[in-house]
Design a protein around this motif. Structure first.
Motif, PDB file in Angstrom:
ATOM      1  N   MET A  80      -1.672   8.928   5.090  1.00 16.94           N
ATOM      2  CA  MET A  80      -2.584   8.700   6.212  1.00 16.94           C
ATOM      3  C   MET A  80      -3.534   7.540   5.922  1.00 16.94           C
ATOM      4  O   MET A  80      -3.798   6.708   6.770  1.00 16.94           O
ATOM      5  CB  MET A  80      -3.380   9.964   6.488  1.00 16.94           C
ATOM      6  N   TYR A  81      -4.081   7.517   4.695  1.00 14.90           N
ATOM      7  CA  TYR A  81      -5.096   6.530   4.369  1.00 14.90           C
ATOM      8  C   TYR A  81      -4.517   5.310   3.648  1.00 14.90           C
ATOM      9  O   TYR A  81      -3.528   5.406   2.928  1.00 14.90           O
ATOM     10  CB  TYR A  81      -6.170   7.147   3.475  1.00 14.90           C
ATOM     11  N   SER A  82      -5.187   4.175   3.825  1.00 10.18           N
ATOM     12  CA  SER A  82      -4.874   3.005   3.009  1.00 10.18           C
ATOM     13  C   SER A  82      -5.440   3.189   1.610  1.00 10.18           C
ATOM     14  O   SER A  82      -4.837   2.764   0.620  1.00 10.18           O
ATOM     15  CB  SER A  82      -5.476   1.742   3.649  1.00 10.18           C
ATOM     16  N   ASP A  83      -6.611   3.811   1.540  1.00  9.90           N
ATOM     17  CA  ASP A  83      -7.243   4.135   0.260  1.00  9.90           C
ATOM     18  C   ASP A  83      -7.789   5.549   0.376  1.00  9.90           C
ATOM     19  O   ASP A  83      -8.846   5.772   0.986  1.00  9.90           O
ATOM     20  CB  ASP A  83      -8.363   3.137  -0.052  1.00  9.90           C
ATOM     21  N   ALA A  84      -7.087   6.498  -0.214  1.00 12.96           N
ATOM     22  CA  ALA A  84      -7.479   7.900  -0.089  1.00 12.96           C
ATOM     23  C   ALA A  84      -8.804   8.182  -0.770  1.00 12.96           C
ATOM     24  O   ALA A  84      -9.534   9.107  -0.366  1.00 12.96           O
ATOM     25  CB  ALA A  84      -6.387   8.798  -0.670  1.00 12.96           C
ATOM     26  N   SER A  85      -9.167   7.395  -1.786  1.00 15.38           N
ATOM     27  CA  SER A  85     -10.409   7.650  -2.519  1.00 15.38           C
ATOM     28  C   SER A  85     -11.646   7.372  -1.676  1.00 15.38           C
ATOM     29  O   SER A  85     -12.715   7.916  -1.946  1.00 15.38           O
ATOM     30  CB  SER A  85     -10.449   6.807  -3.798  1.00 15.38           C
ATOM     31  N   ILE A 110      -1.483   2.566  14.608  1.00 14.21           N
ATOM     32  CA  ILE A 110      -1.593   3.569  13.548  1.00 14.21           C
ATOM     33  C   ILE A 110      -1.355   4.932  14.181  1.00 14.21           C
ATOM     34  O   ILE A 110      -2.150   5.398  15.003  1.00 14.21           O
ATOM     35  CB  ILE A 110      -2.977   3.515  12.879  1.00 14.21           C
ATOM     36  N   GLU A 111      -0.283   5.569  13.781  1.00 15.90           N
ATOM     37  CA  GLU A 111       0.137   6.816  14.416  1.00 15.90           C
ATOM     38  C   GLU A 111      -0.184   8.018  13.529  1.00 15.90           C
ATOM     39  O   GLU A 111      -0.011   7.965  12.310  1.00 15.90           O
ATOM     40  CB  GLU A 111       1.637   6.767  14.697  1.00 15.90           C
ATOM     41  N   PHE A 112      -0.662   9.080  14.168  1.00 16.14           N
ATOM     42  CA  PHE A 112      -0.943  10.341  13.484  1.00 16.14           C
ATOM     43  C   PHE A 112      -0.112  11.433  14.147  1.00 16.14           C
ATOM     44  O   PHE A 112       0.112  11.413  15.360  1.00 16.14           O
ATOM     45  CB  PHE A 112      -2.426  10.701  13.602  1.00 16.14           C
ATOM     46  N   ALA A 148      -2.019   1.835   0.727  1.00 12.56           N
ATOM     47  CA  ALA A 148      -1.060   2.921   0.547  1.00 12.56           C
ATOM     48  C   ALA A 148      -0.214   3.179   1.790  1.00 12.56           C
ATOM     49  O   ALA A 148       0.935   3.613   1.681  1.00 12.56           O
ATOM     50  CB  ALA A 148      -1.805   4.200   0.156  1.00 12.56           C
ATOM     51  N   ARG A 149      -0.756   2.896   2.960  1.00 12.94           N
ATOM     52  CA  ARG A 149       0.014   3.108   4.186  1.00 12.94           C
ATOM     53  C   ARG A 149       1.212   2.157   4.275  1.00 12.94           C
ATOM     54  O   ARG A 149       2.220   2.468   4.923  1.00 12.94           O
ATOM     55  CB  ARG A 149      -0.880   2.886   5.428  1.00 12.94           C
ATOM     56  N   LEU A 150       1.095   0.983   3.635  1.00 11.50           N
ATOM     57  CA  LEU A 150       2.143  -0.028   3.731  1.00 11.50           C
ATOM     58  C   LEU A 150       2.784  -0.325   2.380  1.00 11.50           C
ATOM     59  O   LEU A 150       3.466  -1.339   2.222  1.00 11.50           O
ATOM     60  CB  LEU A 150       1.545  -1.328   4.305  1.00 11.50           C
ATOM     61  N   ILE A 151       2.580   0.552   1.405  1.00 14.97           N
ATOM     62  CA  ILE A 151       3.028   0.284   0.045  1.00 14.97           C
ATOM     63  C   ILE A 151       4.534   0.048  -0.035  1.00 14.97           C
ATOM     64  O   ILE A 151       5.010  -0.728  -0.864  1.00 14.97           O
ATOM     65  CB  ILE A 151       2.607   1.433  -0.907  1.00 14.97           C
ATOM     66  N   GLU A 152       5.287   0.694   0.840  1.00 11.13           N
ATOM     67  CA  GLU A 152       6.750   0.542   0.790  1.00 11.13           C
ATOM     68  C   GLU A 152       7.198  -0.864   1.189  1.00 11.13           C
ATOM     69  O   GLU A 152       8.296  -1.294   0.841  1.00 11.13           O
ATOM     70  CB  GLU A 152       7.429   1.582   1.688  1.00 11.13           C
ATOM     71  N   LYS A 153       6.350  -1.581   1.900  1.00  9.31           N
ATOM     72  CA  LYS A 153       6.694  -2.943   2.306  1.00  9.31           C
ATOM     73  C   LYS A 153       6.353  -3.985   1.244  1.00  9.31           C
ATOM     74  O   LYS A 153       6.791  -5.132   1.350  1.00  9.31           O
ATOM     75  CB  LYS A 153       5.962  -3.307   3.605  1.00  9.31           C
ATOM     76  N   ASP A 154       5.557  -3.611   0.259  1.00  6.32           N
ATOM     77  CA  ASP A 154       5.072  -4.583  -0.718  1.00  6.32           C
ATOM     78  C   ASP A 154       6.228  -5.358  -1.358  1.00  6.32           C
ATOM     79  O   ASP A 154       7.185  -4.781  -1.861  1.00  6.32           O
ATOM     80  CB  ASP A 154       4.276  -3.877  -1.820  1.00  6.32           C
ATOM     81  N   GLY A 155       6.122  -6.691  -1.301  1.00  7.76           N
ATOM     82  CA  GLY A 155       7.137  -7.557  -1.888  1.00  7.76           C
ATOM     83  C   GLY A 155       8.278  -7.915  -0.963  1.00  7.76           C
ATOM     84  O   GLY A 155       9.045  -8.837  -1.255  1.00  7.76           O
ATOM     85  N   GLN A 156       8.412  -7.209   0.162  1.00  5.36           N
ATOM     86  CA  GLN A 156       9.487  -7.517   1.105  1.00  5.36           C
ATOM     87  C   GLN A 156       9.163  -8.799   1.877  1.00  5.36           C
ATOM     88  O   GLN A 156       8.001  -9.085   2.163  1.00  5.36           O
ATOM     89  CB  GLN A 156       9.689  -6.368   2.096  1.00  5.36           C
ATOM     90  N   LEU A 157      10.213  -9.538   2.231  1.00  5.94           N
ATOM     91  CA  LEU A 157      10.017 -10.750   3.015  1.00  5.94           C
ATOM     92  C   LEU A 157       9.794 -10.411   4.480  1.00  5.94           C
ATOM     93  O   LEU A 157      10.403  -9.479   5.016  1.00  5.94           O
ATOM     94  CB  LEU A 157      11.235 -11.668   2.887  1.00  5.94           C
ATOM     95  N   VAL A 158       8.911 -11.165   5.121  1.00  3.95           N
ATOM     96  CA  VAL A 158       8.685 -11.030   6.559  1.00  3.95           C
ATOM     97  C   VAL A 158       9.882 -11.658   7.278  1.00  3.95           C
ATOM     98  O   VAL A 158      10.274 -12.786   6.985  1.00  3.95           O
ATOM     99  CB  VAL A 158       7.382 -11.732   6.968  1.00  3.95           C
ATOM    100  N   GLU A 159      10.480 -10.930   8.194  1.00  2.00           N
ATOM    101  CA  GLU A 159      11.698 -11.408   8.858  1.00  2.00           C
ATOM    102  C   GLU A 159      11.428 -12.627   9.730  1.00  2.00           C
ATOM    103  O   GLU A 159      12.170 -13.609   9.699  1.00  2.00           O
ATOM    104  CB  GLU A 159      12.328 -10.282   9.686  1.00  2.00           C
TER     105      GLU A 159
END
Length: 321
Positions: free
Chosen positions: A1-6, A20-22, A187-198
């Motif tokens: 849910m959060y970009s930074d849970a802390s 941003i969907e919940f 953290a919300r977008l961590i899975e995209k880190d390093g991927q190229l923008v199409e």
């Protein structure tokens, strides 16, 4: 849910659409209300309905309510609500930082409320004590979400002069630049880190040269900068060919030198080849990266080579008897 849970922060990025969907599920399969609301209860209305919806700064905070039939909220089909729009802070186009705080409020069909509005106030509390459903929206620049990918320099664009790049050459450089996600701290977008923008054009608005750098401007006017030499290289082939041609012509002259012995010719040709390799090394070096330095390296190498003549030692004439 959060970009930074802390800190319970969710990052929203300027210059592009926010979505941003919940979602929520209920063990009975339905809920009565789901919304993103301000803190506190408005007008004494009970349940989730007392949580006020207020859209600000270009962002719409969604709400969905159905007291009669309920809203489906199963694992396979969860109830959903979203924050949508594009951040606009009037009079502050470069604004970054905390934007608003909001709460995800949910009410089930029996009237139980998740994130009870009357309790939604973080004042005097630590982050760990913040009410459930709390979120802090923080505005970030696009350069904090994206970065220029190093693979942009794998196939450098050949230009005539790095100090005077033409419009056509700059367009080629722009087409060659790759942008990647730089979201390791979101953290919300961590899975995209390093991927190229199409589609890079969806992310950047302009590519320009400033001093000896390439400046990539994103849609929110934030920028990333890399050295021009990371993505472009001066065309050195004509200078290389000129040195090789000058060397061959000098070798031909040496071979045609009258009265020179084979050893004298070979010694001179050896000097030509040595000076040719030195000139080519200078031309190919990273320091030779502009038209003036390239021209100077070519001229210096040519001059040295053309001075490599055969040294003919005077021979004693054989005196006949």
């Amino acid at each position: 849910m959060y970009s930074d849970a802390s800190t319970k922060e969710i990052y929203v990025y300027k210059g592009e659409d926010t979505n941003i969907e919940f979602s929520a599920v209920d063990d009975k399969g339905k809920i009565k209300d789901i919304r993103i609301a301000r803190g506190g209860r408005e007008n004494g209305v009970p349940g989730a309905a007392g949580a006020k919806i207020e859209s600000l700064y270009g962002l719409t905070t969604g709400a969905n309510r159905d007291e009669i039939n309920g809203i489906v909220a199963t694992e396979s089909n969860p109830a959903k609500v979203a924050i949508t729009g594009r951040v606009v802070v009037a009079g502050k186009p470069t604004y970054t930082g905390v934007l608003i705080t909001r709460y995800l409020v949910i009410e089930d069909m029996e009237g139980a409320v998740f994130s009870e509005p009357i309790n939604n106030n973080p004042a005097g509390k630590t982050v760990a004590q913040y009410p459930e459903g709390y979120m802090k929206l923080v505005v970030r620049e696009l350069r904090q979400k994206y970065d220029i990918d190093k693979s942009s320099g794998l196939n450098k664009v050949v230009v005539g002069d790095l100090s005077n790049v033409t419009a056509a050459e700059l367009e080629s450089i722009k087409r060659n630049i790759k942008i990647k996600y730089n979201t390791k701290d979101d953290a919300r977008l961590i899975e995209k880190d390093g991927q190229l923008v199409e589609n890079v054009d969806n992310v950047i608005s302009n590519v320009r040269i400033q001093a000896n750098n390439i400046v990539v401007e994103y849609k929110d006017q934030s920028i990333d900068t890399i050295p021009l030499t990371d993505v472009a290289v001066i065309n050195k082939e004509p200078a290389i060919e000129a040195i090789e041609r000058a060397a061959q012509e000098q070798i031909d002259r040496i071979n045609a030198t009258p009265d020179a012995t084979l050893e004298e010719k070979e010694e001179a040709i050896s000097r030509v080849n040595k000076d040719k390799e030195a000139a080519l090394a200078k031309i190919r070096s990273a320091e030779t990266n502009s038209k003036p330095t390239l021209d100077a390296a070519q001229q210096s190498g040519t001059n040295t080579i053309t001075n490599d003549n055969a040294v003919v030692v005077k021979k004693d004439q054989e005196i006949g008897r």
